[in-house]
Design an enzyme around this catalytic site. Structure first.
Site, mmCIF file in Angstrom:
data_model
loop_
_atom_site.group_PDB
_atom_site.id
_atom_site.type_symbol
_atom_site.label_atom_id
_atom_site.label_comp_id
_atom_site.label_asym_id
_atom_site.label_seq_id
_atom_site.Cartn_x
_atom_site.Cartn_y
_atom_site.Cartn_z
ATOM 1 N N LYS A 24 -8.061 -1.132 -5.925
ATOM 2 C CA LYS A 24 -7.381 -1.873 -4.857
ATOM 3 C C LYS A 24 -8.134 -1.692 -3.535
ATOM 4 C CE LYS A 24 -3.732 0.016 -2.595
ATOM 5 N NZ LYS A 24 -3.790 -0.003 -1.125
ATOM 6 N N ASN A 25 -8.505 -0.445 -3.231
ATOM 7 C CA ASN A 25 -9.092 -0.179 -1.917
ATOM 8 C C ASN A 25 -10.560 -0.544 -1.817
ATOM 9 O OD1 ASN A 25 -6.582 0.581 -1.143
ATOM 10 N ND2 ASN A 25 -6.992 2.778 -1.130
ATOM 11 N N CYS A 118 3.337 2.265 9.643
ATOM 12 C CA CYS A 118 4.027 2.134 8.360
ATOM 13 C C CYS A 118 4.682 3.489 8.096
ATOM 14 C CB CYS A 118 3.059 1.752 7.256
ATOM 15 S SG CYS A 118 1.955 3.088 6.856
ATOM 16 N N ARG A 123 -0.883 4.631 12.415
ATOM 17 C CA ARG A 123 -2.022 3.850 11.912
ATOM 18 C C ARG A 123 -2.678 2.992 13.007
ATOM 19 N NH1 ARG A 123 -1.130 2.984 5.968
ATOM 20 N NH2 ARG A 123 -3.358 2.612 5.926
ATOM 21 N N ASP A 306 -4.586 10.094 -0.791
ATOM 22 C CA ASP A 306 -3.811 9.194 -1.668
ATOM 23 C C ASP A 306 -3.393 9.878 -2.962
ATOM 24 O OD1 ASP A 306 -5.602 6.127 -0.825
ATOM 25 O OD2 ASP A 306 -4.096 7.305 0.220
ATOM 26 N N ARG A 398 2.398 -2.923 -5.293
ATOM 27 C CA ARG A 398 1.298 -3.207 -4.357
ATOM 28 C C ARG A 398 -0.016 -2.627 -4.869
ATOM 29 N NH1 ARG A 398 2.558 -2.173 1.837
ATOM 30 N NH2 ARG A 398 0.383 -2.808 1.768
HETATM 31 C C1 EPZ Z 1 -7.537 3.425 3.833
HETATM 32 O O1 EPZ Z 1 -6.618 3.187 4.887
HETATM 33 C C2 EPZ Z 1 -6.773 3.181 2.548
HETATM 34 N N1 EPZ Z 1 -6.318 1.790 2.495
HETATM 35 C C3 EPZ Z 1 -5.592 4.151 2.460
HETATM 36 O O2 EPZ Z 1 -4.974 3.942 1.190
HETATM 37 C C4 EPZ Z 1 -6.129 5.576 2.517
HETATM 38 O O3 EPZ Z 1 -5.040 6.475 2.507
HETATM 39 C C5 EPZ Z 1 -6.947 5.771 3.801
HETATM 40 O O4 EPZ Z 1 -8.005 4.781 3.848
HETATM 41 C C6 EPZ Z 1 -7.589 7.148 3.885
HETATM 42 O O5 EPZ Z 1 -8.385 7.360 2.763
HETATM 43 C C7 EPZ Z 1 -7.204 0.822 2.144
HETATM 44 O O6 EPZ Z 1 -8.365 1.084 1.880
HETATM 45 C C8 EPZ Z 1 -6.665 -0.578 2.071
HETATM 46 P P1 EPZ Z 1 -8.198 5.335 7.873
HETATM 47 P P2 EPZ Z 1 -7.135 3.121 6.416
HETATM 48 O O7 EPZ Z 1 -8.577 4.305 8.868
HETATM 49 O O8 EPZ Z 1 -8.445 2.451 6.468
HETATM 50 C C9 EPZ Z 1 -6.425 7.295 11.746
HETATM 51 C C10 EPZ Z 1 -3.196 3.549 -0.286
HETATM 52 O O9 EPZ Z 1 -2.192 4.180 -0.631
HETATM 53 N N2 EPZ Z 1 -7.067 6.194 12.468
HETATM 54 O O10 EPZ Z 1 -9.261 6.154 7.216
HETATM 55 O O11 EPZ Z 1 -6.033 2.600 7.270
HETATM 56 C C11 EPZ Z 1 -5.231 6.793 10.927
HETATM 57 O O12 EPZ Z 1 -4.088 6.725 11.754
HETATM 58 C C12 EPZ Z 1 -3.607 3.490 1.176
HETATM 59 O O13 EPZ Z 1 -3.936 2.913 -1.089
HETATM 60 C C13 EPZ Z 1 -7.050 6.206 13.867
HETATM 61 O O14 EPZ Z 1 -6.489 7.125 14.477
HETATM 62 O O15 EPZ Z 1 -7.330 4.680 6.706
HETATM 63 C C14 EPZ Z 1 -5.090 7.839 9.852
HETATM 64 O O16 EPZ Z 1 -4.344 8.935 10.362
HETATM 65 C C15 EPZ Z 1 -2.678 4.322 2.049
HETATM 66 N N3 EPZ Z 1 -7.616 5.188 14.559
HETATM 67 C C16 EPZ Z 1 -6.542 8.285 9.622
HETATM 68 O O17 EPZ Z 1 -7.303 7.831 10.750
HETATM 69 C C17 EPZ Z 1 -8.246 4.147 13.914
HETATM 70 O O18 EPZ Z 1 -8.765 3.242 14.596
HETATM 71 C C18 EPZ Z 1 -7.147 7.684 8.367
HETATM 72 O O19 EPZ Z 1 -7.092 6.282 8.550
HETATM 73 C C19 EPZ Z 1 -8.273 4.141 12.497
HETATM 74 C C20 EPZ Z 1 -7.685 5.171 11.793
#
Ligand code: EPZ
Length: 416
Positions: A24-25, A118, A123, A306, A398
């Site tokens: 998915k990711n 969420c 996020r 995850d 999802r």
């Molecule tokens: C991706 O989300 C995945 N989703 C998530 O999977 C996964 O948990 C996450 O990466 C971490 O591995 C998809 O790929 C569609 P991040 P993403 O940006 O890109 C903070 C699932 O269950 N952050 O690495 O949103 C954020 O708040 C989902 O399949 C900022 O602060 O993750 C979080 O605390 C859940 N500012 C941390 O970084 C930003 O601009 C990780 O977020 C961006 C992120």
């Protein structure tokens, strides 16, 4: 229409084989990256998930032509007619924000609803925004929408304060058609980033270093179409391995890249479940005795956030105390409350949770707060005494394709 529930009668060991679907990711950013191409792209092994359906709708709303035959998805983004991802779409799935990079690169403008928080955290997307501004885009917020425009993106050197997966993906896509070279430093190293880079390079992009902390992208003028097979879903695979460990089962998980699951394999072996690696399968043998271990979630190649909920569930059955520390998201322990309803002994303390085991879990009516928590509750129900009802099944649809059928075929007493 009454909301779907999953009903599980616990106590059955998992056995046999379970096939893993495409990731998915990986597929969500890849579908978005197809917007960069003036040709036709064919994406293979696309899982049938609600989130994929939303990304499909987002791209159609932009004017791309998509057609799906089973696991194949053909995308023709040669002529786009809009550059807006609606509030409704982004609310359905925050990964819709991943169209920002391709739209800026291809159309010079984008209007995407600011993704809300969420269940697992606020996020924010400020790292994405900072990167786009570094490449020469002007960004403003208006009525909850992020408006971005540029007279042409230029290559830049961008340091990410946090190795954000989404920011790395969005900026890598934007840089593909920018003038000059871009360097992303402190980039995310997840396998899904590598798969996205391989897809973009297949279209004629010039990305080097994906999978390391430094990614170099040389901008090109135009991208052709390509054909790409999506990598298997390492989190789905890990979830099934934990389910086998939880039920004292013996299971082979097919269509896996073992290298993507190193931290999960290491932890499961530490718990007492030997895992044999075959070419693209993993075989786990659990004998019911589980040893408590500590885990700390980290960006790849650390233990994946995850997999945290699923592993916390496993620790409720393990002998001893386990300390689970969640360093990636600020509020990803909602499943603990539901597990306590089933008889688990879990104490939360900020970013850490202490699980005392083994507890004899009792079947109960529980609710999924997010996709991975939902899977964790199903895993708990498989080992609980009696019947469990898991609500908010739409959350689980999802990210897990044909979950009930796959678990039923491996011996679980589960139905929708
Ligand atoms: C991706 O989300 C995945 N989703 C998530 O999977 C996964 O948990 C996450 O990466 C971490 O591995 C998809 O790929 C569609 P991040 P993403 O940006 O890109 C903070 C699932 O269950 N952050 O690495 O949103 C954020 O708040 C989902 O399949 C900022 O602060 O993750 C979080 O605390 C859940 N500012 C941390 O970084 C930003 O601009 C990780 O977020 C961006 C992120």
């Amino acid at each position: 229409m009454p909301e779907d529930k999953i009903i599980v009668e616990g106590g059955r060991r998992l056995a046999g084989r379970i096939p893993v679907s495409g990731s998915k990711n990986a597929v969500l950013p890849i579908i978005s990256a197809a917007l960069l191409s003036s040709g036709q792209c064919r994406i293979i092994d696309v899982p049938d998930l609600a989130d994929v359906g939303v990304m499909h709708q987002v791209l159609e709303g932009l004017g791309a032509k998509l057609s799906r035959q089973g696991k194949l998805l053909d995308v023709d983004a040669s002529s786009l007619s809009s550059c807006e991802a609606s509030d409704e779409m982004v609310r359905k799935m925050r990964a819709s924000f991943l169209v920002m990079g391709p739209l800026l690169a291809r159309m010079g403008q984008a209007r995407v609803s600011l993704p809300g928080g969420c269940a697992i955290g606020t996020r924010p997307v400020e790292l994405h925004i900072k990167g786009f501004e570094a490449m020469g885009a002007s960004i403003r917020n208006e009525h909850g929408y992020v408006l971005a425009e540029t007279s042409g993106l230029k290559g830049a050197r961008i340091y990410l304060d946090f190795p954000s997966v989404g920011a790395t993906e969005n900026l890598m896509m934007a840089a593909t058609l920018a003038k000059g070279s871009t360097v992303l430093e402190n980039a995310a190293e997840e396998p899904e980033i590598v798969d996205l880079a391989n897809f973009i390079n297949g279209m004629g992009g010039r990305i080097r270093g994906a999978g390391t902390k430094i990614i170099k992208i040389d901008g090109v003028a135009e991208l052709s179409g390509c054909e790409h097979q999506v990598i298997p879903d390492r989190i789905e695979a890990g979830s099934f391995l934990v389910a086998a460990a939880m039920t004292g089962g013996e299971l082979t998980v097919d269509n896996v890249i073992p290298d993507h699951l190193k931290p999960v394999i290491a932890k499961l072996e530490e718990v007492g479940c030997p895992i044999d690696e075959e070419e693209n399968s993993l075989h786990i043998r659990a004998n019911g005795r589980l040893q408590a271990v500590d885990i700390k979630t980290l960006p790849y190649p650390g233990f994946p956030t995850d997999m945290q909920a699923q592993f916390m569930t496993l620790m409720t059955r393990a002998r001893g105390a386990s300390v689970i520390t969640e360093t990636v998201f600020e509020n990803r322990f909602m499943h603990a409350e539901e597990l306590r309803r089933m008889g688990a002994d879990i104490r939360l303390n900020g970013r850490s949770a202490v699980v005392e085991g083994p507890s004899n879990l009792q079947g109960a009516a529980v609710k999924a707060s997010d996709l991975r928590a939902g899977m964790a509750l199903i895993i708990a129900a498989l080992a609980a005494e009696g019947v469990s009802e898991i609500g908010n099944v739409n959350m689980i649809d999802r990210g897990y394709e044909n979950l009930v059928e796959k678990l039923k075929r491996a011996g679980a007493d589960i139905r929708r």
